[in-house]
Design a protein around this motif. Structure first.
Motif, short mmCIF file in Angstrom:
data_model
loop_
_atom_site.label_atom_id
_atom_site.label_comp_id
_atom_site.label_asym_id
_atom_site.label_seq_id
_atom_site.Cartn_x
_atom_site.Cartn_y
_atom_site.Cartn_z
N LEU A 235 0.86 -1.11 0.06
CA LEU A 235 -0.11 -0.17 -0.13
C LEU A 235 0.76 1.23 -0.11
N LEU A 236 1.81 1.09 0.75
CA LEU A 236 2.80 2.45 0.73
C LEU A 236 3.20 2.57 -0.77
N LYS A 237 3.57 1.74 -1.36
CA LYS A 237 4.28 1.61 -2.52
C LYS A 237 3.43 2.11 -3.86
N THR A 238 2.04 1.46 -3.79
CA THR A 238 1.21 1.61 -4.92
C THR A 238 -0.01 2.35 -4.56
N SER A 239 0.04 3.19 -3.39
CA SER A 239 -1.12 4.16 -3.33
C SER A 239 -0.77 5.42 -2.70
N LYS A 240 -1.57 6.44 -2.50
CA LYS A 240 -1.22 7.68 -1.71
C LYS A 240 -1.90 7.85 -0.70
N LEU A 241 -2.41 6.74 -0.08
CA LEU A 241 -3.06 6.69 1.38
C LEU A 241 -2.27 7.36 2.50
N ALA A 242 -2.74 8.06 3.21
CA ALA A 242 -2.23 8.60 4.38
C ALA A 242 -1.82 7.26 5.54
N ILE A 243 -0.78 7.62 5.95
CA ILE A 243 -0.16 6.59 7.11
C ILE A 243 -0.99 5.90 8.04
N ALA A 244 -1.99 6.91 8.57
CA ALA A 244 -2.95 6.50 9.42
C ALA A 244 -3.88 5.73 8.74
N ASP A 245 -4.42 5.85 7.34
CA ASP A 245 -5.15 5.07 6.68
C ASP A 245 -4.71 3.57 6.47
N ILE A 246 -3.33 3.60 6.27
CA ILE A 246 -3.03 2.26 5.96
C ILE A 246 -2.85 1.42 7.30
N ALA A 247 -2.68 2.23 8.33
CA ALA A 247 -2.43 1.62 9.60
C ALA A 247 -3.70 0.97 10.02
N TYR A 248 -5.00 1.71 9.66
CA TYR A 248 -6.27 1.27 10.05
C TYR A 248 -6.73 -0.06 8.97
N GLN A 249 -6.36 -0.04 7.63
CA GLN A 249 -6.43 -1.01 6.81
C GLN A 249 -6.04 -2.32 6.97
N VAL A 250 -4.67 -2.24 7.72
CA VAL A 250 -4.19 -3.50 8.32
C VAL A 250 -4.24 -3.89 9.83
N GLY A 251 -5.08 -3.21 10.42
CA GLY A 251 -5.47 -3.75 11.68
C GLY A 251 -5.06 -3.04 13.04
N TYR A 252 -4.44 -1.86 12.72
CA TYR A 252 -3.78 -1.19 13.82
C TYR A 252 -4.71 0.10 14.18
N SER A 253 -5.41 0.21 15.46
CA SER A 253 -5.99 1.28 15.68
C SER A 253 -5.37 2.76 15.97
N SER A 254 -4.01 2.53 15.83
CA SER A 254 -3.64 3.98 15.94
C SER A 254 -2.23 3.96 14.99
N SER A 255 -2.05 5.09 14.31
CA SER A 255 -0.78 5.21 13.51
C SER A 255 0.46 5.09 14.21
N SER A 256 0.65 5.44 15.77
CA SER A 256 1.93 5.54 16.58
C SER A 256 2.09 4.03 16.59
N GLY A 257 1.23 3.21 16.96
CA GLY A 257 1.35 1.90 16.93
C GLY A 257 1.80 1.00 15.75
N PHE A 258 1.30 1.30 14.79
CA PHE A 258 1.72 0.91 13.42
C PHE A 258 3.06 1.20 13.05
N ILE A 259 3.42 2.55 13.27
CA ILE A 259 4.81 3.16 12.96
C ILE A 259 5.70 2.39 13.76
N ASN A 260 5.67 2.07 14.86
CA ASN A 260 6.57 1.41 16.09
C ASN A 260 6.78 -0.02 15.46
N ILE A 261 5.66 -0.74 15.19
CA ILE A 261 5.91 -2.11 14.75
C ILE A 261 6.48 -2.18 13.34
#
Length: 278
Positions: A235-261
């Motif tokens: 998704l990061l390479k093939t879309s212009k979705l915001a990081i928070a939206d990508i985090a949500y699509q892959v099961g993370y409730s917060s962008s900070s938790g997604f960024i950390n993992i």
């Protein structure tokens, strides 16, 4: 040639190799290999030998005592032994086998993992192909030819990894692990538990976790995390979705938790990965 060893009969042949320091450091390599014809006097008992042993039985019986287990290997069977551990094997009249002793960087770690997960005694259809490859390797030297170190390395690696390949499933047949992988991917947008996945495939969590890791190399929840990260990379390479939206699509409730993992698993933040030239 006749090996000066009890029980090894005339007609047997064997070859020894002295690898360079470069080969020892970078490649899987042979220590010795051979094709043995034996009688009931053949008997090897050692507390330690610093290499791995791969054996394919062509005829007769080879009795093996190893890791507090006793097995009898027959025609078509394969043994993978870590000879750094105490081992004892002995033959019967009519025994014929081909073998290699080998070493190399991470070879002990890989083979120890295979033995731990699958055992040291292999009885499956893939053995025939491994036996052919082993025969090919040994008879290259029988005909006074050389095998390049790259070819030798690839062949050794292919043979030992082939031991873990499961027989092909029938068309449309899905194992519990297949079903679990499908379930994990279908539920990528939420956190799921081991118990939930095990219940879905009608297995106990302990047994399911064991067979899942045996087949995939990942614990179930580790695989779920891997799947989320792999999808996020796409998704990061093939879309212009915001990081928070990508985090949500892959099961993370917060962008900070997604960024950390993501950073922990990939070594880059999602933004850094998006900006990389692949």
């Amino acid at each position: 040639m006749l090996l000066n060893e009890p029980g090894v009969l005339d007609g047997s042949h064997y070859y020894f190799f002295t690898p360079s320091e470069t080969i020892k450091k970078y490649y899987y390599h042979l220590i010795c290999c051979g094709h043995y014809y034996c009688n009931a006097d053949y008997n090897i008992k050692r507390d330690y030998f610093p290499y791995f042993l791969l054996v394919y039985i062509r005829n007769g019986d080879l009795h093996v005592n190893y890791q507090d287990k006793s097995v009898t290997a027959k025609k078509g069977d394969i043994l993978l032994l870590d000879c750094r551990e105490p081992h004892h094997y002995y033959g019967t009249d009519g025994l014929e086998f081909i073998y290699i002793h080998f070493d190399g960087p991470n070879s002990h770690e890989l083979c120890s993992y295979i033995v731990k997960q699958h055992g040291f005694f292999f009885q499956n259809k893939r053995n025939i192909e491994v036996g052919k490859q082993l025969y090919q390797m040994i008879y290259t030297y029988y005909h006074d030819q050389e095998m390049s170190i790259s070819d030798s390395t690839c062949l050794i690696y292919t043979m030992i990894n082939s031991l873990t390949i499961k027989p092909e499933k029938q068309k449309n047949e899905r194992s519990p692990v297949d079903e679990a992988i499908h379930y994990i991917k279908e539920n990528i947008d939420r956190q799921i538990t081991l118990k939930e996945i095990a219940t879905y495939v009608n297995l106990s969590p302990y047994y399911f976790s064991h067979i899942f890791k045996l087949e995939t190399g990942y614990a179930p929840i580790e695989f779920a995390t891997k799947n989320r990260i792999d999808t996020a990379k796409t998704l990061l390479k093939t879309s212009k979705l915001a990081i928070a939206d990508i985090a949500y699509q892959v099961g993370y409730s917060s962008s900070s938790g997604f960024i950390n993992i993501f950073y922990k698993k990939v070594g880059f933040t999602p933004t850094e990965f998006r900006n990389l030239t692949i």
